[in-house]
Design a protein around this motif. Structure first.
Motif, PDB file in Angstrom:
ATOM      1  N   ALA A   1       1.007  -1.328  -0.116  1.00 28.15           N
ATOM      2  CA  ALA A   1      -0.348   0.009   0.019  1.00 28.15           C
ATOM      3  C   ALA A   1       1.130   1.304   0.050  1.00 28.15           C
ATOM      4  O   ALA A   1       2.270   1.170   0.404  1.00 28.15           O
ATOM      5  N   VAL A   2       0.988   2.186  -0.651  1.00 25.60           N
ATOM      6  CA  VAL A   2       1.038   3.492  -0.349  1.00 25.60           C
ATOM      7  C   VAL A   2       0.002   4.514   0.609  1.00 25.60           C
ATOM      8  O   VAL A   2      -0.677   4.837   0.179  1.00 25.60           O
ATOM      9  N   GLU A   3       0.641   5.381   1.270  1.00 26.81           N
ATOM     10  CA  GLU A   3      -0.152   6.736   2.017  1.00 26.81           C
ATOM     11  C   GLU A   3       0.100   7.723   1.663  1.00 26.81           C
ATOM     12  O   GLU A   3       1.272   8.193   1.170  1.00 26.81           O
ATOM     13  N   ALA A   4       0.008   8.796   0.743  1.00 20.83           N
ATOM     14  CA  ALA A   4      -0.486   9.393   0.041  1.00 20.83           C
ATOM     15  C   ALA A   4      -0.872  10.975   0.611  1.00 20.83           C
ATOM     16  O   ALA A   4      -1.347  11.316  -0.399  1.00 20.83           O
TER      17      ALA A   4
ATOM     18  N   GLU B   1      -4.162   3.784   9.800  1.00 21.67           N
ATOM     19  CA  GLU B   1      -4.541   3.886  10.505  1.00 21.67           C
ATOM     20  C   GLU B   1      -5.873   2.549   9.963  1.00 21.67           C
ATOM     21  O   GLU B   1      -5.623   1.487  10.022  1.00 21.67           O
ATOM     22  N   GLN B   2      -6.313   3.112   8.894  1.00 14.70           N
ATOM     23  CA  GLN B   2      -7.397   2.116   7.996  1.00 14.70           C
ATOM     24  C   GLN B   2      -6.443   1.125   6.992  1.00 14.70           C
ATOM     25  O   GLN B   2      -6.317  -0.035   7.089  1.00 14.70           O
TER      26      GLN B   2
ATOM     27  N   ILE C   1      -4.577  -4.279   5.741  1.00 13.32           N
ATOM     28  CA  ILE C   1      -3.729  -4.667   4.768  1.00 13.32           C
ATOM     29  C   ILE C   1      -3.128  -5.890   5.019  1.00 13.32           C
ATOM     30  O   ILE C   1      -3.740  -6.318   6.768  1.00 13.32           O
ATOM     31  N   ALA C   2      -3.230  -6.999   4.689  1.00 15.69           N
ATOM     32  CA  ALA C   2      -2.362  -8.008   4.268  1.00 15.69           C
ATOM     33  C   ALA C   2      -1.023  -8.643   5.920  1.00 15.69           C
ATOM     34  O   ALA C   2      -0.099  -7.809   6.017  1.00 15.69           O
ATOM     35  N   SER C   3      -1.719  -9.661   6.668  1.00 11.25           N
ATOM     36  CA  SER C   3       0.187  -9.505   7.690  1.00 11.25           C
ATOM     37  C   SER C   3       1.075  -9.870   6.652  1.00 11.25           C
ATOM     38  O   SER C   3       1.104 -10.470   6.025  1.00 11.25           O
TER      39      SER C   3
END
Length: 321
Positions: free
Chosen positions: A216-219, A227-228, A233-235
């Motif tokens: 994932a990318v947090e932008a 937090e979401q 996300i998968a472990s």
């Protein structure tokens, strides 16, 4: 000449200033195109990274060399260049390792020195990259944000075919989504609340419905979004962080420990801007669809306000001085 000047938080003015005079180790540059970045807006709202006031913002710009300092080699008037936004010290441990994006005193054009929201500006040769004369300025100006996006893709290291959740379809998030599809061969899931912007990206990227993902990318720079991503996300997954967070926030780090989730920071770029320049010709048509029509220097303060209010469907606004 005309320039946009930041005087303090919320105080952006368009005014007449003297044309820049260069030192022997500098170039005088006519600005042909300058992009407005999220960090420009961040500085306008918070003043966080500004080292001098007033200052001319703008670290994303393409221009033409007008004058070459007496001690400068390798450049001549007429050369087309783009700015390398980074201003590094050259002395710290990171700089000694050639990791200039990790400089302990890293600053940026338009924050520690005047930038490109003006008819002319000046930079040292190390602060620019040459570009082909036939590359339109409106495309060349995207090399800096595209370099940032490419750094994110390189840091994320998602295998081809992987589902990747990109949170935020602004300039960097949208460019990351484009590169993940075009260059990395990933399946992109985009979270973007602006329906017009989502549709704009969907027209050039085969966006996938939300589903399972391990990358994932947090932008966005919004703690609740991060937090979401951590919750969904998968472990064993990896999240690349590139959004600028405006406030400190509490965070339950135990979720990272217990599920072995990696958070990896993405700071500007290493050599990715140079790599991005090489990608621009093949991406030019798609990038053009993401770019707003140009505005003038006089229109810049209002565009700042529009962008902060979320009143833009485009990924990039740019100035044509």
């Amino acid at each position: 000449m005309k320039a946009v000047r930041l005087y303090g938080v919320g105080d952006l003015r368009v005014e007449e200033v003297a044309a820049p005079q260069i030192a022997p180790d500098q170039l005088r540059i006519k600005v042909l195109a300058a992009g407005i970045c999220g960090s420009d807006l961040h500085n306008y709202r918070t003043g966080k990274w500004i080292a001098q006031l007033p200052v001319t913002p703008g670290h994303e710009f393409c221009g033409e060399v007008l004058e070459v300092g007496a001690s400068v080699a390798g450049f001549q008037p007429g050369d087309r260049v783009v700015a390398d936004s980074r201003v590094w010290c050259g002395e710290c441990a990171a700089c000694q390792r050639q990791q200039f994006n990790l400089c302990s005193r890293l600053g940026f054009v338009g924050e520690v020195c005047d930038g490109g929201f003006a008819e002319q500006t000046r930079l040292p040769p190390r602060g620019v990259l040459k570009v082909p004369a036939d590359l339109p300025p409106s495309v060349a100006v995207l090399s800096e944000p595209l370099g940032v996006a490419l750094r994110v893709v390189n840091q994320l290291r998602a295998p081809a075919g992987s589902p990747v959740r990109v949170a935020g379809g602004g300039t960097i998030g949208g460019l990351v989504a484009l590169l993940l599809h075009e260059i990395a061969g990933c399946q992109v899931q985009l979270s973007e609340p602006n329906p017009a912007r989502y549709q704009l990206l969907a027209e050039i990227i085969p966006l996938q419905p939300a589903g399972e993902f391990a990358y994932a990318v947090e932008a966005t720079g919004i703690t609740a979004v991060l937090e979401q991503l951590v919750a969904e996300i998968a472990s064993g997954g990896r999240i690349a962080l590139v959004g600028l967070f405006h406030h400190a926030a509490d965070f339950d780090f135990n979720r990272l420990v217990e599920r072995e989730i990696d958070l990896v920071g993405c700071s500007v770029f290493a050599d990715e801007q140079r790599q991005a320049l090489a990608l621009l010709p093949q991406l030019a048509d798609k990038l053009a669809t993401l770019t707003a029509p140009p505005i003038t220097l006089d229109q810049t303060p209002q565009r700042y306000r529009d962008l902060i209010a979320g009143n833009s469907r485009w990924l990039k606004s740019w100035i044509q001085p």
